[in-house]
Design a protein around this motif. Structure first.
Motif, PDB file in Angstrom:
ATOM      1  N   CYS A 142       0.861  -1.181   0.000  1.00  0.00           N
ATOM      2  CA  CYS A 142       0.000   0.000   0.000  1.00  0.00           C
ATOM      3  C   CYS A 142       0.899   1.233   0.000  1.00  0.00           C
ATOM      4  O   CYS A 142       1.694   1.430   0.922  1.00  0.00           O
ATOM      5  N   MET A 143       0.764   2.032  -1.059  1.00  0.00           N
ATOM      6  CA  MET A 143       1.644   3.197  -1.205  1.00  0.00           C
ATOM      7  C   MET A 143       1.238   4.346  -0.290  1.00  0.00           C
ATOM      8  O   MET A 143       1.986   5.292  -0.105  1.00  0.00           O
ATOM      9  N   HIS A 175      -8.904   4.539   2.678  1.00  0.00           N
ATOM     10  CA  HIS A 175      -8.479   4.732   1.289  1.00  0.00           C
ATOM     11  C   HIS A 175      -8.578   3.379   0.597  1.00  0.00           C
ATOM     12  O   HIS A 175      -8.856   2.364   1.237  1.00  0.00           O
ATOM     13  N   ALA A 176      -8.425   3.373  -0.703  1.00  0.00           N
ATOM     14  CA  ALA A 176      -8.595   2.111  -1.418  1.00  0.00           C
ATOM     15  C   ALA A 176      -7.484   1.917  -2.439  1.00  0.00           C
ATOM     16  O   ALA A 176      -7.090   2.869  -3.130  1.00  0.00           O
ATOM     17  N   VAL A 190      -0.336  -2.164  -8.709  1.00  0.00           N
ATOM     18  CA  VAL A 190      -1.183  -1.647  -7.619  1.00  0.00           C
ATOM     19  C   VAL A 190      -1.372  -0.149  -7.866  1.00  0.00           C
ATOM     20  O   VAL A 190      -0.404   0.558  -8.167  1.00  0.00           O
ATOM     21  N   GLU A 191      -2.600   0.311  -7.765  1.00  0.00           N
ATOM     22  CA  GLU A 191      -2.889   1.734  -7.951  1.00  0.00           C
ATOM     23  C   GLU A 191      -3.709   2.233  -6.775  1.00  0.00           C
ATOM     24  O   GLU A 191      -4.505   1.482  -6.211  1.00  0.00           O
ATOM     25  N   LEU A 192      -3.542   3.504  -6.471  1.00  0.00           N
ATOM     26  CA  LEU A 192      -4.425   4.155  -5.516  1.00  0.00           C
ATOM     27  C   LEU A 192      -5.652   4.587  -6.292  1.00  0.00           C
ATOM     28  O   LEU A 192      -5.523   5.204  -7.353  1.00  0.00           O
ATOM     29  N   VAL A 193      -6.850   4.243  -5.829  1.00  0.00           N
ATOM     30  CA  VAL A 193      -8.066   4.644  -6.561  1.00  0.00           C
ATOM     31  C   VAL A 193      -8.950   5.521  -5.677  1.00  0.00           C
ATOM     32  O   VAL A 193      -8.973   5.388  -4.458  1.00  0.00           O
TER      33      VAL A 193
END
Ligand SMILES: [Zn+2]
Length: 197
Positions: A142-143, A175-176, A190-193
């Motif tokens: 998780c960034m 957050h997701a 993996v991306e932050l959306v």
């Protein structure tokens, strides 16, 4: 490997019902909680074959309607939704192997007491969950938090996917992240959306 039987000690209930009434309920020993209000909400959902998730305070509730039967599981927040889905999938398979439930429920005088022994089957499923090999433990960075998260994925979700990599959203502390998983269970991105709803 995670001890899933131990994680599933966080379960609050498993319920099997028709549109009208509960036909089976499992609860942990010494639990006297009632989930009747939650189950009434679940029964009002007419959509079949899709898992629905409900967050309720410190509880998670997962339900699915398969033919004329609704399967629901509730736990505290220690259990990931994919694990609850995998549990329900297994419970529904074993339940239908043992009972011709679609026939039983056609009879008005059908007595649910014949289903009580299924509690032992549920205990067996929970106790032997690791040997069922129905979920995988993945490690996803998780960034936002700069940590590596343990993410549980149903094997059926990956194995029944129509194309790869498959996307999976992990809702993590407000957050997701969206992770892409290939057919070998490797994380391909993996991306932050952003999330709304
Ligand atoms: Zn995070």
């Amino acid at each position: 490997m995670t001890d899933y039987s131990r994680v599933l000690q966080n379960l609050e209930f498993i319920n099997i019902s028709t549109d009208k009434f509960s036909i089976f309920e499992w609860k942990p020993p010494r639990s006297f909680k009632s989930f009747i209000l939650d189950l009434n909400i679940v029964k009002q959902n007419p959509i079949s074959n899709i898992f629905f998730h409900i967050f309720k305070g410190n509880m998670k509730i997962v339900h699915i309607r398969l033919k004329n039967i609704i399967y629901t599981a509730g736990s505290n927040n220690e259990v990931q939704f994919q694990l609850l889905e995998a549990l329900i999938e297994r419970v529904s398979v074993v339940f239908n192997e043992i009972y011709d439930i679609e026939s039983y429920i056609k009879y008005d005088n059908f007595s649910t007491t014949i289903l009580s022994p299924f509690k032992e089957e549920v205990d067996n499923i929970i106790n032997q969950f690791n040997s069922l090999n129905s979920v995988m433990d993945l490690k996803v960075p998780c960034m936002v938090c700069n940590t590596v998260l343990p993410v549980i994925v149903k094997r059926s979700f990956i194995e029944n996917a129509e194309s790869f990599p498959v996307p999976l959203v992990y809702n993590h502390k407000g957050h997701a992240i969206l992770c892409f998983i290939d057919k070998n269970y490797d994380i391909r991105g993996v991306e932050l959306v952003n999330v709304t709803g």
